[in-house]
Design a protein around this motif. Structure first.
Motif, PDB file in Angstrom:
ATOM      1  N   THR A 503      19.872   2.922 -55.283  1.00 41.92           N
ATOM      2  CA  THR A 503      20.032   4.128 -54.466  1.00 41.92           C
ATOM      3  C   THR A 503      21.502   4.524 -54.373  1.00 41.92           C
ATOM      4  O   THR A 503      21.840   5.722 -54.467  1.00 41.92           O
ATOM      5  CB  THR A 503      19.472   3.900 -53.049  1.00 41.92           C
ATOM      6  OG1 THR A 503      18.128   3.437 -53.147  1.00 41.92           O
ATOM      7  CG2 THR A 503      19.488   5.188 -52.254  1.00 41.92           C
ATOM      8  N   MET A 519      13.739   8.073 -54.186  1.00 43.70           N
ATOM      9  CA  MET A 519      13.653   6.619 -54.006  1.00 43.70           C
ATOM     10  C   MET A 519      12.635   6.197 -52.962  1.00 43.70           C
ATOM     11  O   MET A 519      12.122   5.066 -53.032  1.00 43.70           O
ATOM     12  CB  MET A 519      15.025   6.064 -53.628  1.00 43.70           C
ATOM     13  CG  MET A 519      16.015   6.029 -54.773  1.00 43.70           C
ATOM     14  SD  MET A 519      15.468   5.003 -56.170  1.00 43.70           S
ATOM     15  CE  MET A 519      15.329   3.382 -55.380  1.00 43.70           C
ATOM     16  N   VAL A 541      17.136   2.414 -48.542  1.00 43.59           N
ATOM     17  CA  VAL A 541      17.289   3.735 -49.155  1.00 43.59           C
ATOM     18  C   VAL A 541      18.211   4.615 -48.293  1.00 43.59           C
ATOM     19  O   VAL A 541      19.098   5.310 -48.813  1.00 43.59           O
ATOM     20  CB  VAL A 541      15.922   4.416 -49.340  1.00 43.59           C
ATOM     21  CG1 VAL A 541      16.098   5.874 -49.767  1.00 43.59           C
ATOM     22  CG2 VAL A 541      15.091   3.668 -50.373  1.00 43.59           C
TER      23      VAL A 541
END
Length: 597
Positions: A503, A519, A541
């Motif tokens: 990420t 993501m 994330v």
């Protein structure tokens, strides 16, 4: 792999590639990805625009409006004046400024917080004897870090919360991000203030005295009595060498020569395209008796802003930086009709690292550019406010309207409190705050829609259905199995680290909101495959999407300081890479403690 899975992954790869390429705006790329999914039958046509009504999109727009109310009322300026020390050393001053930027970014748009504090940062650089970039980069990174501390701090947090709700686990609360986000932000702010600023290249002069903002590309006309008339370009360049300037081109009879021969003899009426910094520019003009092509008293038509009778001493030069999302981005100086509409002259444009940029009037502006403007100070200030530019010259902080400042702060606090206590969903609570702001006039009504960053709204609304297609086709689960089986080999802790790092890498290359939208479904699928709680993966994330520190394109605040700091593309990683390593080191154990797998 099914046909639909192959198709959605191809569309996703193409979309990410276009994000990284940067040739087209992020909202245009996102909408193209959505339309590709619709045409491929991956998203139902009737559901294509459902994202525009998504709570995350509504919340982002509401936060932007409430942030504008805080700015317009002067509440932020009053806070800055009370928090920033007047007399302090480098470490204390940088910590106070960066900490204030992080604090503001937890509750308002971080680009707005950065724009408000940029002039303060430039003044601070002069006081503590640093190059402006050595203060601007820590401030930019601090405002990015501060966004990860609350639900409304940054769009990725809202997207993560929305995906958790869609997974049937309910939305994250206002301060669910705080335990991990605050610790990461505090560690990051302490690092950049105490150590990190030393890693920032000192582009421009230290001490803040007429800081170097990169070379300007300026057009200067050769008058009849100029010393340059009859001289060869080689002789002119020798004269300009002492002034640290150079000839980048020549315009004669409307024809531009980008690389004129040194033997060319200059005539009266020619236009020399000079490359010089703002300090050397005056010396270069004086040396040869040149006149700036646009250096004329601003004149406006009847009813326009500028006053042709204005005394000469009220005409000033100001440097403005073009903010990301500014309405003048992508437009040329000629299209803006600066003289006709505003009575202003655009004397020069600075874009670091680009030498041949064509005629000044035809040059298309972009975020991060520096503009050298001439005109009445208040007219330049109005122009900056209306077009989304940030003035870099010294200024006094606005005297806040106490009543409006208190009301806007109370409305923001009330909206956040209502959401935090569960009295209303975040979108409803913040939109109620917008309604109160309109009724109580804490922000000008004309700014209600201009305060919204519409490209971000469109990007979010377009990518939410694309992310849904990624999950519905099973492509997200397929990627999750690849990560779990190949990279993590079934280890949940390793998988969590992989999600965080991937990420972060994506966020450095593409918009952070887009990164979160891509993501989140993958993170949820990884958690399901490991029979682990998805909360830690979603939080990874959120943290990773707010860690765009390696490039000037990963976050709007990084772009905003590119010109004023005189930075090059490769300057960011010097501070950004150690900071990202620190984020991983702090975030991983906290994620495992606060959100057990």
């Amino acid at each position: 792999m099914t046909f639909d899975q192959t198709l959605v992954l191809l569309i996703l790869c193409a979309t990410i590639g276009l994000f990284v390429w940067g040739r087209f705006r992020h909202d245009v790329v996102a909408m193209a990805g959505l339309m590709a999914c619709v045409l491929a039958g991956l998203v139902a046509p009737e559901a294509a625009f459902a994202g525009f009504g998504h709570p995350a999109v509504i919340t982002v727009a509401a936060v932007l409006v409430l942030s504008a109310a805080l700015q317009a009322s002067g509440a932020v300026d009053a806070l800055a004046r009370g928090v920033l020390p007047a007399e302090a050393g480098r470490a204390a001053s940088l910590a106070a400024l960066t900490g204030l930027g992080a604090l503001l970014s937890g509750f308002m748009n971080n680009v707005g917080a950065m724009a408000l504090l940029m002039p303060v940062a430039v003044q601070l650089a002069g006081r503590i004897g640093l190059a402006p970039g050595q203060v601007l980069m820590p401030l930019a990174f601090g405002t990015i870090l501060g966004g990860m501390t609350t639900l409304v701090g940054t769009p990725p947090n809202l997207i993560v919360s929305a995906f958790r709700e869609e997974a049937g686990r309910g939305a994250f609360g206002m301060f669910d991000f705080t335990p991990v986000g605050l610790a990461v932000a505090a560690a990051g702010v302490a690092f950049v203030a105490l150590v990190g600023w030393r890693l920032v290249p000192a582009r421009g002069g230290g001490g803040g005295e007429g800081f170097e903002t990169g070379a300007y590309l300026t057009e200067a006309r050769v008058p009849e009595k100029s010393k340059a008339v009859g001289m060869r370009l080689t002789a002119i360049e020798a004269e300009l060498g002492a002034a640290n300037a150079q000839v980048a081109g020549l315009v004669r009879a409307g024809l531009r020569l980008t690389a004129p021969r040194g033997a060319l003899v200059v005539r009266a009426g020619d236009i020399l395209v000079l490359r010089a910094d703002v300090e050397a520019l005056a010396e270069a003009l004086e040396t040869l008796g040149l006149k700036l092509e646009e250096e004329k008293p601003p004149a406006a038509k009847d009813g326009e802003r500028a006053d042709p009778e204005r005394p000469e001493d009220e005409i000033v030069l100001r440097e403005l930086v073009v903010r990301p999302g500014s309405r003048i981005s992508g437009r040329s100086a000629a299209e803006l009709l600066l003289r006709a509409r505003y009575g202003l002259n655009l004397l020069a444009v600075s874009r670091d690292g680009q030498r041949s940029m064509g005629r000044l009037g035809d040059f298309r502006l972009r975020s991060g550019d520096l503009l050298l403007m001439q005109g009445p100070a208040e007219v330049i200030a109005d122009f900056a406010s209306e077009t989304g530019c940030v003035p870099l010259a010294e200024r006094e902080l606005r005297i806040p309207d106490r009543r409006r400042a208190m009301l806007s702060a109370a409305i923001m606090a009330g909206a956040i409190g209502a959401a935090a206590l569960g009295l209303l969903p975040s979108a409803a609570a913040l939109m109620l705050g917008v309604l109160l702001s309109v009724l109580l006039r804490t922000a000008p009504l004309r700014s209600l829609y201009t305060a919204v960053d519409w490209p971000v709204v469109v990007l979010l609304a377009a990518l939410i259905p694309v992310a849904g297609a990624l999950e519905a086709t099973g492509a997200a689960e397929l990627l999750a199995r690849l990560v779990v089986g190949t990279l993590a080999q079934g280890d949940a802790v390793v998988a969590l680290g992989v999600v965080l790092v991937v990420t972060m890498v994506l966020s450095d290359a593409m918009n952070n909101a887009a990164t979160a939208a891509v993501m989140c479904p993958i993170a949820i699928s990884i958690a399901k495959g490991l029979e682990a709680s998805p909360d830690a993966f979603l939080m990874a994330v959120a943290i990773g999407a707010s860690c765009a520190f390696l490039t000037p394109i990963g976050h709007q605040n990084n772009t905003l300081i590119l010109g004023p700091g005189g930075f090059r593309f490769g300057d960011y990683w010097r501070l950004g890479l150690p900071l990202e390593i620190l984020v991983i080191a702090v975030a991983m154990p906290l994620l495992l403690m606060v959100w057990p797998l």
